[in-house]
Design a protein around this motif. Structure first.
Motif, PDB file in Angstrom:
ATOM      1  N   LEU A  14       0.853  -1.186   0.000  1.00  0.00           N
ATOM      2  CA  LEU A  14       0.000   0.000   0.000  1.00  0.00           C
ATOM      3  C   LEU A  14       0.890   1.238   0.000  1.00  0.00           C
ATOM      4  O   LEU A  14       1.882   1.304   0.745  1.00  0.00           O
ATOM      5  CB  LEU A  14      -0.895  -0.005   1.247  1.00  0.00           C
ATOM      6  CG  LEU A  14      -2.305   0.594   1.110  1.00  0.00           C
ATOM      7  CD1 LEU A  14      -3.113  -0.200   0.101  1.00  0.00           C
ATOM      8  CD2 LEU A  14      -3.012   0.579   2.463  1.00  0.00           C
ATOM      9  N   GLY A  15       0.574   2.216  -0.815  1.00  0.00           N
ATOM     10  CA  GLY A  15       1.318   3.468  -0.837  1.00  0.00           C
ATOM     11  C   GLY A  15       0.768   4.439   0.196  1.00  0.00           C
ATOM     12  O   GLY A  15      -0.318   4.247   0.747  1.00  0.00           O
ATOM     13  N   LEU A  49       5.574   3.373   6.219  1.00  0.00           N
ATOM     14  CA  LEU A  49       4.524   4.369   6.009  1.00  0.00           C
ATOM     15  C   LEU A  49       4.287   5.202   7.270  1.00  0.00           C
ATOM     16  O   LEU A  49       4.678   4.837   8.374  1.00  0.00           O
ATOM     17  CB  LEU A  49       3.222   3.695   5.567  1.00  0.00           C
ATOM     18  CG  LEU A  49       3.271   2.956   4.226  1.00  0.00           C
ATOM     19  CD1 LEU A  49       1.895   2.404   3.868  1.00  0.00           C
ATOM     20  CD2 LEU A  49       3.775   3.877   3.111  1.00  0.00           C
ATOM     21  N   ASP A  50       3.612   6.340   7.105  1.00  0.00           N
ATOM     22  CA  ASP A  50       3.409   7.306   8.195  1.00  0.00           C
ATOM     23  C   ASP A  50       1.970   7.254   8.705  1.00  0.00           C
ATOM     24  O   ASP A  50       1.033   7.618   7.997  1.00  0.00           O
ATOM     25  CB  ASP A  50       3.748   8.715   7.684  1.00  0.00           C
ATOM     26  CG  ASP A  50       3.803   9.741   8.813  1.00  0.00           C
ATOM     27  OD1 ASP A  50       3.411   9.400   9.954  1.00  0.00           O
ATOM     28  OD2 ASP A  50       4.246  10.873   8.554  1.00  0.00           O
ATOM     29  N   PHE A  51       1.811   6.801   9.965  1.00  0.00           N
ATOM     30  CA  PHE A  51       0.511   6.755  10.634  1.00  0.00           C
ATOM     31  C   PHE A  51       0.449   7.781  11.766  1.00  0.00           C
ATOM     32  O   PHE A  51      -0.440   7.728  12.600  1.00  0.00           O
ATOM     33  CB  PHE A  51       0.284   5.374  11.269  1.00  0.00           C
ATOM     34  CG  PHE A  51       0.162   4.232  10.309  1.00  0.00           C
ATOM     35  CD1 PHE A  51      -1.089   3.694  10.029  1.00  0.00           C
ATOM     36  CD2 PHE A  51       1.283   3.663   9.718  1.00  0.00           C
ATOM     37  CE1 PHE A  51      -1.206   2.602   9.172  1.00  0.00           C
ATOM     38  CE2 PHE A  51       1.175   2.579   8.866  1.00  0.00           C
ATOM     39  CZ  PHE A  51      -0.080   2.052   8.587  1.00  0.00           C
ATOM     40  N   HIS A  52       1.396   8.670  11.838  1.00  0.00           N
ATOM     41  CA  HIS A  52       1.556   9.555  12.994  1.00  0.00           C
ATOM     42  C   HIS A  52       0.241  10.215  13.414  1.00  0.00           C
ATOM     43  O   HIS A  52      -0.421  10.884  12.625  1.00  0.00           O
ATOM     44  CB  HIS A  52       2.592  10.640  12.679  1.00  0.00           C
ATOM     45  CG  HIS A  52       2.863  11.558  13.828  1.00  0.00           C
ATOM     46  ND1 HIS A  52       2.158  12.710  14.036  1.00  0.00           N
ATOM     47  CD2 HIS A  52       3.759  11.484  14.841  1.00  0.00           C
ATOM     48  CE1 HIS A  52       2.608  13.320  15.119  1.00  0.00           C
ATOM     49  NE2 HIS A  52       3.578  12.588  15.630  1.00  0.00           N
ATOM     50  N   ARG A  68       9.433  -0.527  10.448  1.00  0.00           N
ATOM     51  CA  ARG A  68       9.940   0.847  10.312  1.00  0.00           C
ATOM     52  C   ARG A  68       8.836   1.877  10.070  1.00  0.00           C
ATOM     53  O   ARG A  68       9.120   3.024   9.712  1.00  0.00           O
ATOM     54  CB  ARG A  68      10.963   0.944   9.173  1.00  0.00           C
ATOM     55  CG  ARG A  68      12.164   0.022   9.331  1.00  0.00           C
ATOM     56  CD  ARG A  68      13.093   0.476  10.410  1.00  0.00           C
ATOM     57  NE  ARG A  68      14.212  -0.437  10.602  1.00  0.00           N
ATOM     58  CZ  ARG A  68      15.177  -0.273  11.495  1.00  0.00           C
ATOM     59  NH1 ARG A  68      15.134   0.785  12.296  1.00  0.00           N
ATOM     60  NH2 ARG A  68      16.150  -1.140  11.619  1.00  0.00           N
ATOM     61  N   ALA A  69       7.604   1.507  10.285  1.00  0.00           N
ATOM     62  CA  ALA A  69       6.510   2.464  10.104  1.00  0.00           C
ATOM     63  C   ALA A  69       6.530   3.493  11.231  1.00  0.00           C
ATOM     64  O   ALA A  69       7.002   3.235  12.343  1.00  0.00           O
ATOM     65  CB  ALA A  69       5.170   1.748  10.090  1.00  0.00           C
ATOM     66  N   ARG A  70       5.983   4.681  10.948  1.00  0.00           N
ATOM     67  CA  ARG A  70       5.923   5.751  11.943  1.00  0.00           C
ATOM     68  C   ARG A  70       4.512   5.790  12.533  1.00  0.00           C
ATOM     69  O   ARG A  70       3.564   6.207  11.885  1.00  0.00           O
ATOM     70  CB  ARG A  70       6.276   7.093  11.315  1.00  0.00           C
ATOM     71  CG  ARG A  70       6.383   8.224  12.344  1.00  0.00           C
ATOM     72  CD  ARG A  70       6.549   9.577  11.694  1.00  0.00           C
ATOM     73  NE  ARG A  70       6.641  10.644  12.677  1.00  0.00           N
ATOM     74  CZ  ARG A  70       6.323  11.896  12.432  1.00  0.00           C
ATOM     75  NH1 ARG A  70       5.889  12.254  11.239  1.00  0.00           N
ATOM     76  NH2 ARG A  70       6.434  12.809  13.375  1.00  0.00           N
ATOM     77  N   LEU A  71       4.389   5.345  13.793  1.00  0.00           N
ATOM     78  CA  LEU A  71       3.102   5.269  14.467  1.00  0.00           C
ATOM     79  C   LEU A  71       3.101   6.083  15.761  1.00  0.00           C
ATOM     80  O   LEU A  71       2.302   5.825  16.666  1.00  0.00           O
ATOM     81  CB  LEU A  71       2.772   3.798  14.776  1.00  0.00           C
ATOM     82  CG  LEU A  71       2.492   2.924  13.555  1.00  0.00           C
ATOM     83  CD1 LEU A  71       3.147   1.557  13.701  1.00  0.00           C
ATOM     84  CD2 LEU A  71       1.002   2.744  13.346  1.00  0.00           C
ATOM     85  N   ASP A  72       3.974   7.074  15.840  1.00  0.00           N
ATOM     86  CA  ASP A  72       4.046   7.909  17.035  1.00  0.00           C
ATOM     87  C   ASP A  72       2.697   8.583  17.296  1.00  0.00           C
ATOM     88  O   ASP A  72       2.067   9.113  16.365  1.00  0.00           O
ATOM     89  CB  ASP A  72       5.128   8.988  16.881  1.00  0.00           C
ATOM     90  CG  ASP A  72       6.502   8.391  16.655  1.00  0.00           C
ATOM     91  OD1 ASP A  72       6.821   7.392  17.319  1.00  0.00           O
ATOM     92  OD2 ASP A  72       7.239   8.908  15.794  1.00  0.00           O
ATOM     93  N   GLN A  73       2.261   8.562  18.577  1.00  0.00           N
ATOM     94  CA  GLN A  73       1.009   9.205  19.008  1.00  0.00           C
ATOM     95  C   GLN A  73      -0.238   8.589  18.365  1.00  0.00           C
ATOM     96  O   GLN A  73      -1.338   9.120  18.511  1.00  0.00           O
ATOM     97  CB  GLN A  73       1.026  10.715  18.713  1.00  0.00           C
ATOM     98  CG  GLN A  73       2.269  11.450  19.198  1.00  0.00           C
ATOM     99  CD  GLN A  73       2.445  11.369  20.705  1.00  0.00           C
ATOM    100  OE1 GLN A  73       1.475  11.381  21.435  1.00  0.00           O
ATOM    101  NE2 GLN A  73       3.693  11.293  21.158  1.00  0.00           N
TER     102      GLN A  73
END
Length: 426
Positions: A14-15, A49-52, A68-73
């Motif tokens: 998924l992009g 991917l960015d889920f921030h 390595r996904a970004r799931l901060d907060q």
């Protein structure tokens, strides 16, 4: 290796734009708006991917690759992350309350100050339905342990989490809350629990060789058949008193508190001032709302106690140990807390303003040299407080009033820099 990783060749990539569309639809679904749809991303490749800051409450991420996904907060409460690959992912400050992380791979992931209360991190086995016969087929023979090797849980809340069988080699749990956490049959070799709250945790049948338990809270811990060779417990607090026990007081505590109240009400003409300096107060139980105005309590241990709405105005509390204690809405005006251990202490809404004595006189609250790392100071009244050389790293200070505070030499959270400069200039 997790089942999801072994099936990586079958995962759909998924992009970021596609993901953002899924997140928007899930937000509509959560808010009951037209066009909403629950995020079902089971067995998708979502690595990097960015889920921030996204709200993925109740989402299905079973077997997904989130390396390595970004799931901060991010909010992942009640989400399914069963057998998901979160290796190297960033989940700092994320909320994973009651999330299903059985068999998940968190090797090298960062979960600093994340909330995982009641989360399920037990070992698991993964199955899928056959393409033609629709019967369940195991993807792995036997159970797969949750992999937490080298993961960083510093300051995280894992209260009542179930982690049976997890592999936590060299994981960092420093200053984490693990009250009532199930860590049965875990491989904890080389793990760091320095300063952690492990009250009531079950570590039975676990491997704990060379584990760092310095300054940890260990009362009520179950250690049945636990391997403890090379464990460092220096400064740890167990069920045994770490200072003078309450049975060494001149009278029962309730009697001394009554005398102290009389002393306060009579402006010291009657009764007796409470002196509990150097005592371990942990056996006192619930002390919420207690009046200890002007108490003498230097070097006293208060770890883990409920002191909500307690009155400590003008108290002498130098070098006190308040780690993991609850001082919500407490009255600490004019108290002397120099060098106190307030790491991971809840001081939300506490009043630490100067104590006004009349005729223009006032006594400033002193917190110089205090350890306030991971402390909750949300909404605290800190106007004109002395915080010189205090360590406020990772402290929560939203809505706190710091006008006029002396922050010279203090270590501050990155997002407080502007506020601190303003406070110093006023």
């Amino acid at each position: 290796m997790s089942p999801a990783k072994r099936l990586e060749r079958r995962l759909k990539r998924l992009g970021q734009n596609e993901l953002d569309s899924v997140l928007r639809r899930h937000a509509r679904y959560r808010n009951g708006r037209l066009g909403g749809a629950r995020a079902v991303l089971s067995f998708f490749d979502l690595g990097w991917l960015d889920f921030h800051g996204s709200d993925l409450t109740g989402a299905d991420l079973t077997g997904a690759v989130l390396a390595r996904a970004r799931l901060d907060q991010a909010v992942l409460n009640n989400a399914s992350l069963f057998a998901a690959d979160l290796s190297g992912a960033s989940l700092n400050g994320a909320s994973l309350v009651k999330s299903d992380l059985r068999g998940a791979g968190l090797r090298g992931a960062s979960l600093v100050e994340a909330t995982l209360t009641d989360a399920d991190l037990r070992e698991s086995a993964l199955a899928e339905r056959g393409e033609f016969d629709r019967d369940l087929h195991w993807l792995d023979v036997g159970s797969v342990p949750s992999e937490l090797q080298q993961a960083d849980f510093a300051g995280a809340d894992l209260s009542r989490a179930r982690c049976a069988g997890a592999v936590c080699v060299n994981a960092n749990f420093s200053d984490a809350v693990l009250t009532g956490t199930q860590l049965v049959r875990c491989n904890l070799r080389g793990a760091n629990f320095a300063g952690a709250d492990l009250r009531g945790a079950d570590l039975s049948w676990s491997r704990m060789e060379n584990v760092n338990l310095r300054n940890a809270l260990l009362s009520g811990v179950t250690l049945r058949m636990t391997e403890l060779s090379g464990v460092d417990t220096r400064g740890a607090l167990t069920d045994r008193p770490a200072a003078r026990a309450l049975d060494q007081l001149d009278a029962p505590l309730n009697v001394l508190l009554a005398r102290h109240s009389e002393w306060i009400e009579s402006s010291s003409a009657a009764g007796q001032r409470l002196d509990i300096a150097g005592f371990d107060m942990r056996a006192a139980g619930d002390l919420s709302g207690v009046d200890m105005t002007a108490v003498l309590a230097s070097g006293t241990i208060w770890c883990g106690l409920d002191l909500s709405a307690a009155r400590f105005a003008a108290g002498r509390l130098i070098d006190g140990d308040f780690r993991f204690a609850v001082l919500r809405n407490a009255d600490l005006r004019g108290a002397d807390l120099r060098q106190a251990k307030l790491r991971s202490t809840c001081l939300a809404g506490a009043d630490l303003r100067p104590l006004v004595l009349g005729e223009g006189r006032m006594v400033r609250t002193r917190l110089s040299g205090c350890d306030l790392r991971y402390a909750d100071l949300a909404g605290a009244k800190l106007r004109d407080v002395d915080l010189r050389e205090a360590d406020l790293s990772n402290a929560r200070l939203d809505r706190a009033d710091l006008r006029g505070a002396d922050l010279a030499g203090a270590s501050l959270p990155d997002d407080l820099t502007v506020i601190a400069r303003t406070a110093r200039s006023e």
